[in-house]
Design a protein around this motif. Structure first.
Motif, PDB file in Angstrom:
ATOM      1  N   MET A  39       0.613  -1.441  -0.045  1.00  0.00           N
ATOM      2  CA  MET A  39      -0.028  -0.052  -0.195  1.00  0.00           C
ATOM      3  C   MET A  39       0.693   1.157  -0.233  1.00  0.00           C
ATOM      4  SD  MET A  39      -3.148  -0.926   2.981  1.00  0.00           S
ATOM      5  CE  MET A  39      -3.839   0.167   2.706  1.00  0.00           C
ATOM      6  N   ALA A  40       2.472   1.475   0.647  1.00  0.00           N
ATOM      7  CA  ALA A  40       3.297   2.790   0.787  1.00  0.00           C
ATOM      8  C   ALA A  40       3.472   3.038  -0.499  1.00  0.00           C
ATOM      9  CB  ALA A  40       4.089   1.945   0.895  1.00  0.00           C
ATOM     10  N   GLY A  41       3.543   3.970  -0.955  1.00  0.00           N
ATOM     11  CA  GLY A  41       3.264   4.836  -2.255  1.00  0.00           C
ATOM     12  C   GLY A  41       3.064   4.456  -2.961  1.00  0.00           C
ATOM     13  N   VAL A  42       0.916   4.193  -3.018  1.00  0.00           N
ATOM     14  CA  VAL A  42       0.735   3.731  -3.646  1.00  0.00           C
ATOM     15  C   VAL A  42      -0.678   4.868  -3.742  1.00  0.00           C
ATOM     16  CG1 VAL A  42      -1.138   2.024  -5.852  1.00  0.00           C
ATOM     17  CG2 VAL A  42       1.366   1.643  -4.235  1.00  0.00           C
ATOM     18  N   ASP A  43      -0.760   5.524  -5.346  1.00  0.00           N
ATOM     19  CA  ASP A  43      -2.216   5.708  -4.490  1.00  0.00           C
ATOM     20  C   ASP A  43      -3.663   5.442  -4.734  1.00  0.00           C
ATOM     21  OD1 ASP A  43      -1.237   8.685  -5.202  1.00  0.00           O
ATOM     22  OD2 ASP A  43      -1.295   9.464  -6.816  1.00  0.00           O
ATOM     23  N   SER A  44      -4.764   5.647  -3.245  1.00  0.00           N
ATOM     24  CA  SER A  44      -5.311   5.045  -3.651  1.00  0.00           C
ATOM     25  C   SER A  44      -6.881   5.666  -3.865  1.00  0.00           C
ATOM     26  CB  SER A  44      -6.123   5.400  -2.049  1.00  0.00           C
ATOM     27  OG  SER A  44      -6.830   4.380  -1.804  1.00  0.00           O
ATOM     28  N   PRO A  45      -7.578   4.788  -5.041  1.00  0.00           N
ATOM     29  CA  PRO A  45      -8.876   4.696  -5.421  1.00  0.00           C
ATOM     30  C   PRO A  45      -9.669   5.052  -4.602  1.00  0.00           C
ATOM     31  CG  PRO A  45      -8.196   2.260  -5.629  1.00  0.00           C
ATOM     32  CD  PRO A  45      -7.269   3.262  -5.242  1.00  0.00           C
ATOM     33  N   ASP A  46     -10.089   3.694  -3.382  1.00  0.00           N
ATOM     34  CA  ASP A  46     -10.903   4.656  -2.111  1.00  0.00           C
ATOM     35  C   ASP A  46     -10.514   4.970  -1.139  1.00  0.00           C
ATOM     36  OD1 ASP A  46     -12.981   4.001  -0.644  1.00  0.00           O
ATOM     37  OD2 ASP A  46     -13.677   2.159  -1.654  1.00  0.00           O
ATOM     38  N   THR A  47     -10.539   5.609  -0.688  1.00  0.00           N
ATOM     39  CA  THR A  47      -9.178   5.753   0.772  1.00  0.00           C
ATOM     40  C   THR A  47     -10.194   5.777   1.730  1.00  0.00           C
ATOM     41  OG1 THR A  47     -10.020   8.533   1.178  1.00  0.00           O
ATOM     42  CG2 THR A  47      -8.270   8.348  -0.205  1.00  0.00           C
ATOM     43  N   GLU A  48     -11.415   5.359   1.941  1.00  0.00           N
ATOM     44  CA  GLU A  48     -12.013   4.910   3.209  1.00  0.00           C
ATOM     45  C   GLU A  48     -12.395   3.882   3.274  1.00  0.00           C
ATOM     46  OE1 GLU A  48     -16.603   4.688   4.013  1.00  0.00           O
ATOM     47  OE2 GLU A  48     -16.161   6.258   4.368  1.00  0.00           O
ATOM     48  N   GLU A  49     -11.615   2.663   2.179  1.00  0.00           N
ATOM     49  CA  GLU A  49     -11.704   1.728   2.414  1.00  0.00           C
ATOM     50  C   GLU A  49     -10.244   1.175   2.567  1.00  0.00           C
ATOM     51  OE1 GLU A  49     -12.821  -2.629   1.725  1.00  0.00           O
ATOM     52  OE2 GLU A  49     -13.721  -1.352   1.328  1.00  0.00           O
ATOM     53  N   ASP A  50      -9.329   1.822   1.757  1.00  0.00           N
ATOM     54  CA  ASP A  50      -7.857   1.384   2.200  1.00  0.00           C
ATOM     55  C   ASP A  50      -7.061   2.387   3.470  1.00  0.00           C
ATOM     56  OD1 ASP A  50      -7.587   0.136  -0.529  1.00  0.00           O
ATOM     57  OD2 ASP A  50      -6.672   1.752  -1.442  1.00  0.00           O
ATOM     58  N   GLY A  51      -7.840   2.982   4.383  1.00  0.00           N
ATOM     59  CA  GLY A  51      -7.695   3.092   5.378  1.00  0.00           C
ATOM     60  C   GLY A  51      -7.936   2.315   6.573  1.00  0.00           C
ATOM     61  N   ILE A  52      -9.305   1.670   6.096  1.00  0.00           N
ATOM     62  CA  ILE A  52      -9.463   0.283   7.309  1.00  0.00           C
ATOM     63  C   ILE A  52      -8.646  -0.346   6.903  1.00  0.00           C
ATOM     64  CG2 ILE A  52     -11.624  -0.764   7.614  1.00  0.00           C
ATOM     65  CD1 ILE A  52     -13.828   0.826   6.581  1.00  0.00           C
ATOM     66  N   LYS A  53      -8.370  -0.988   5.931  1.00  0.00           N
ATOM     67  CA  LYS A  53      -7.770  -1.849   6.078  1.00  0.00           C
ATOM     68  C   LYS A  53      -6.192  -1.544   6.348  1.00  0.00           C
ATOM     69  CE  LYS A  53      -5.208  -4.428   1.716  1.00  0.00           C
ATOM     70  NZ  LYS A  53      -5.161  -4.088   0.181  1.00  0.00           N
ATOM     71  N   TYR A  54      -5.358   0.113   5.864  1.00  0.00           N
ATOM     72  CA  TYR A  54      -4.210   0.356   6.975  1.00  0.00           C
ATOM     73  C   TYR A  54      -4.474   0.569   8.553  1.00  0.00           C
ATOM     74  CZ  TYR A  54       0.097   1.766   7.075  1.00  0.00           C
ATOM     75  OH  TYR A  54       1.768   2.127   8.019  1.00  0.00           O
ATOM     76  N   LEU A  55      -5.133   0.735   8.730  1.00  0.00           N
ATOM     77  CA  LEU A  55      -5.431   0.253  10.351  1.00  0.00           C
ATOM     78  C   LEU A  55      -5.886  -0.970  10.777  1.00  0.00           C
ATOM     79  CD1 LEU A  55      -5.534   1.882  12.546  1.00  0.00           C
ATOM     80  CD2 LEU A  55      -8.190   1.868  11.753  1.00  0.00           C
ATOM     81  N   ALA A  56      -6.518  -1.582   9.981  1.00  0.00           N
ATOM     82  CA  ALA A  56      -6.403  -3.117  10.542  1.00  0.00           C
ATOM     83  C   ALA A  56      -5.008  -3.556  10.607  1.00  0.00           C
ATOM     84  CB  ALA A  56      -7.532  -3.777   9.404  1.00  0.00           C
ATOM     85  N   LEU A  57      -4.459  -3.794   9.898  1.00  0.00           N
ATOM     86  CA  LEU A  57      -3.328  -4.602   9.317  1.00  0.00           C
ATOM     87  C   LEU A  57      -2.489  -3.853   9.919  1.00  0.00           C
ATOM     88  CD1 LEU A  57      -2.739  -4.363   5.085  1.00  0.00           C
ATOM     89  CD2 LEU A  57      -3.311  -6.133   6.529  1.00  0.00           C
ATOM     90  N   ALA A  58      -2.394  -2.629  10.341  1.00  0.00           N
ATOM     91  CA  ALA A  58      -0.859  -1.948  11.226  1.00  0.00           C
ATOM     92  C   ALA A  58      -1.942  -2.643  12.809  1.00  0.00           C
ATOM     93  CB  ALA A  58      -1.094  -0.473  11.252  1.00  0.00           C
ATOM     94  N   ILE A  59      -2.499  -2.689  13.374  1.00  0.00           N
ATOM     95  CA  ILE A  59      -3.331  -3.415  14.308  1.00  0.00           C
ATOM     96  C   ILE A  59      -2.908  -5.035  14.642  1.00  0.00           C
ATOM     97  CG2 ILE A  59      -5.247  -3.770  15.946  1.00  0.00           C
ATOM     98  CD1 ILE A  59      -6.106  -0.917  15.215  1.00  0.00           C
ATOM     99  N   LEU A  60      -3.531  -5.604  13.289  1.00  0.00           N
ATOM    100  CA  LEU A  60      -3.179  -7.105  13.671  1.00  0.00           C
ATOM    101  C   LEU A  60      -1.297  -7.538  13.382  1.00  0.00           C
ATOM    102  CD1 LEU A  60      -5.708  -8.085  11.063  1.00  0.00           C
ATOM    103  CD2 LEU A  60      -5.813  -8.761  13.024  1.00  0.00           C
ATOM    104  N   TYR A  61      -1.056  -6.338  12.655  1.00  0.00           N
ATOM    105  CA  TYR A  61       0.385  -6.416  13.422  1.00  0.00           C
ATOM    106  C   TYR A  61       0.700  -6.285  14.659  1.00  0.00           C
ATOM    107  CZ  TYR A  61       6.008  -6.512  11.970  1.00  0.00           C
ATOM    108  OH  TYR A  61       7.623  -6.849  12.214  1.00  0.00           O
ATOM    109  N   ALA A  62       0.980  -5.767  15.488  1.00  0.00           N
ATOM    110  CA  ALA A  62       1.319  -4.911  15.956  1.00  0.00           C
ATOM    111  C   ALA A  62       1.522  -5.804  17.530  1.00  0.00           C
ATOM    112  CB  ALA A  62       0.750  -3.179  16.235  1.00  0.00           C
ATOM    113  N   ILE A  63      -0.275  -6.603  17.170  1.00  0.00           N
ATOM    114  CA  ILE A  63      -0.988  -7.485  17.930  1.00  0.00           C
ATOM    115  C   ILE A  63       0.431  -8.917  17.928  1.00  0.00           C
ATOM    116  CG2 ILE A  63      -2.419  -8.919  18.555  1.00  0.00           C
ATOM    117  CD1 ILE A  63      -4.604  -7.434  18.425  1.00  0.00           C
ATOM    118  N   THR A  64       0.342  -9.109  17.281  1.00  0.00           N
ATOM    119  CA  THR A  64       1.489 -10.190  16.671  1.00  0.00           C
ATOM    120  C   THR A  64       3.065  -9.818  16.799  1.00  0.00           C
ATOM    121  OG1 THR A  64       1.954  -9.517  14.375  1.00  0.00           O
ATOM    122  CG2 THR A  64       0.210 -11.458  14.797  1.00  0.00           C
ATOM    123  N   GLN A  65       3.159  -9.044  16.759  1.00  0.00           N
ATOM    124  CA  GLN A  65       4.919  -8.657  17.383  1.00  0.00           C
ATOM    125  C   GLN A  65       4.555  -8.396  18.740  1.00  0.00           C
ATOM    126  OE1 GLN A  65       7.926  -8.805  15.429  1.00  0.00           O
ATOM    127  NE2 GLN A  65       5.419  -9.680  14.182  1.00  0.00           N
TER     128      GLN A  65
END
Length: 144
Positions: free
Chosen positions: A31-57
């Protein structure tokens, strides 16, 4: 048939469930450096991924910071690990989504947040601050 609209909290839980079996770091990197066609969907996706990564780490804290065009995302788990940063519009949406979930309308606020996951739930403390072009979001995880 009536169309059901989901709120951000439920969308975030669904996104966590959807990406639970993925490589979180690789998905954030894509997702880094790639323009988003849907910022709402990508914002939720990025937040979910970051939270999940933080939990697993087993992170103590996940932080998102924006100062002008300078963006930083990191976890603290004994040491500090920088994460891939999404485009500005997506990170702006992450701030907006968390503020909406927590009903934070002030520039500064702190609140407990519970996120239901497949295997249970995680309760975190979220702190948000913002003035002008500076935004900060910190998610503190329980001690493990």
């Amino acid at each position: 048939m009536e169309k059901i609209t989901l709120n951000y909290h439920l969308k975030l839980q669904e996104m966590c469930d959807c990406y639970m079996e993925r490589d979180f770091l690789a998905a954030m990197q894509a997702m880094a450096g790639v323009d988003s066609p849907d910022t709402e969907e990508d914002g939720i996706k990025y937040l979910a991924l970051a939270i999940l990564y933080a939990i697993t780490q087993k992170a103590e804290k996940l932080s998102f910071k924006k100062k002008g065009e300078e963006l930083k995302v990191a976890i603290k788990n004994g040491s500090r690990e920088k994460l891939p940063v999404p485009p500005v519009a997506v990170l702006d949406k992450v701030f907006e989504i968390m503020r909406a979930i927590l009903h934070m309308e002030e520039d500064k606020g702190e609140m407990e947040f519970s996120l239901g996951l497949r295997s249970g739930e995680v309760n975190v403390m979220v702190k948000a601050e913002g003035h002008g072009d500076k935004q900060s979001l910190k998610i503190n995880f329980p001690k493990q």
